[in-house]
Design an enzyme around this catalytic site. Structure first.
Site, mmCIF file in Angstrom:
data_model
loop_
_atom_site.group_PDB
_atom_site.id
_atom_site.type_symbol
_atom_site.label_atom_id
_atom_site.label_comp_id
_atom_site.label_asym_id
_atom_site.label_seq_id
_atom_site.Cartn_x
_atom_site.Cartn_y
_atom_site.Cartn_z
ATOM 1 N N ASP A 87 -3.641 6.348 -2.687
ATOM 2 C CA ASP A 87 -2.322 5.950 -2.375
ATOM 3 C C ASP A 87 -1.211 5.639 -3.564
ATOM 4 O OD1 ASP A 87 -3.783 5.473 -0.222
ATOM 5 O OD2 ASP A 87 -2.787 3.355 0.244
ATOM 6 N N ASP A 88 0.086 5.582 -3.108
ATOM 7 C CA ASP A 88 1.316 5.478 -3.988
ATOM 8 C C ASP A 88 1.658 6.235 -5.067
ATOM 9 O OD1 ASP A 88 0.855 3.282 -2.412
ATOM 10 O OD2 ASP A 88 0.653 2.019 -4.190
ATOM 11 N N HIS A 138 2.858 8.015 3.313
ATOM 12 C CA HIS A 138 2.849 6.621 3.045
ATOM 13 C C HIS A 138 4.191 6.073 2.661
ATOM 14 C CE1 HIS A 138 0.489 3.182 1.676
ATOM 15 N NE2 HIS A 138 1.237 3.262 0.370
ATOM 16 N N HIS A 142 8.096 2.551 0.400
ATOM 17 C CA HIS A 142 6.975 1.688 0.440
ATOM 18 C C HIS A 142 7.304 0.467 0.991
ATOM 19 C CE1 HIS A 142 3.330 -0.059 -1.171
ATOM 20 N NE2 HIS A 142 2.765 1.023 -0.884
ATOM 21 N N HIS A 233 -5.981 3.482 -5.777
ATOM 22 C CA HIS A 233 -4.639 3.892 -5.983
ATOM 23 C C HIS A 233 -4.319 4.628 -7.349
ATOM 24 C CE1 HIS A 233 -4.463 0.333 -3.289
ATOM 25 N NE2 HIS A 233 -3.359 0.778 -3.084
HETATM 26 NI NI NI Z 1 0.977 1.732 -0.967
#
Ligand code: NI
Length: 273
Positions: A87-88, A138, A142, A233
């Site tokens: 993620d991210d 995603h 955010h 992440h």
């Molecule tokens: Ni995230």
């Protein structure tokens, strides 16, 4: 190798353009035509020299049935298949470093990217897709979606879908909500409008708290079982540092890595959150 990858990419991109142009009529409309997604299952990692453990090659379909479920935190599958998710990102240095680790082990993963990072580093997203990984949505900035209006939620997702398409010529097929925060009604709305199931996770090493690479590795290895969806992440260097030992440990235990869409397609039944 370079040439054939480029050809494949061009083919994917042109197919996507052909099948998805009708949905561009407005931000909330989606075409009923199938959306071409990111699973580039023909990609084969060159065999590295040395005794590196490698994930098995696979040709599993990524075309899951839309009725399979609205939310997945893991999937009931008939074998030792798991999905690694990151993620991210994309992150300027950590994501390419991670891609190198995955490539040398022939591991295919799923990247839940933030749209504004995609716009900053489109080449990294393009490489990610070219190397057989899947891209998921995603959101663009955010936010915690559960507190936002329908309009804001839809624009967060549409802007990200557009950014991924601009960068890599493919559309995401699933969403992971930031902080896991998404109301049931929002999940159903997103599933109906974008066709995305909501992807949660079954293994969370809390890597964002930076407990150290060896702790991340042991938490993931002890928490993983068949059909697991593992949350990591790639924004954090220490999380990426943990991946070689984590992947090698899971391969050693007999696990095989597939993308989220492949996991859903092979299982089809949700173990709902
Ligand atoms: Ni995230």
């Amino acid at each position: 190798m370079k040439h054939s990858t480029l050809l494949l990419f061009t083919t994917l991109a042109s197919l996507t353009i052909a099948s998805c142009s009708p949905e561009k009529s407005g931000p909330y409309t989606t075409s009923s035509a199938p959306v071409k997604t990111t699973a580039n299952t023909d990609y084969r990692t060159p065999t590295p020299s040395g005794p590196m453990q490698r994930n098995a090659d696979n040709n599993f379909s990524s075309n899951f049935n839309k009725g399979a479920g609205v939310t997945f935190s893991r999937v009931s599958v008939p074998g030792p298949y798991v999905a690694l998710t990151f993620d991210d990102g994309p992150h300027a240095s950590n994501t390419p470093r991670l891609l190198d680790m995955l490539r040398s082990r022939n591991v295919k993963a799923t990247f839940y990217v933030i749209g504004k990072n995609v716009d900053m580093y489109p080449n990294i997203v393009r490489r990610t897709v070219a190397e057989g990984h899947e891209i998921g949505n995603h959101t663009y900035t955010h936010p915690k979606l559960s507190g936002l209006s329908k309009d804001r939620v839809f624009s967060e997702l549409q802007k990200t879908d557009d950014a991924i398409y601009r960068a890599a010529g493919v559309h995401p097929r699933t969403i992971r909500p930031p902080y896991g925060a998404l109301l049931q009604s929002q999940r159903e709305m997103i599933h109906g409008s974008f066709g995305y199931p909501t992807i949660m996770w079954s293994v969370d090493p809390l890597d964002w708290k930076r407990p150290g690479a060896s702790v991340v590795t042991s938490r993931i290895i002890s928490g993983t079982s068949n059909g697991a969806i593992i949350l990591v992440h790639d924004l954090h260097g220490s999380s990426v540092d943990a991946m070689p030992a984590t992947i090698d440990g899971l391969l050693q235990k007999g696990y095989r890595f597939v993308t989220v869409s492949q996991l859903i397609a092979m299982g089809g039944s949700a173990a709902a959150q």
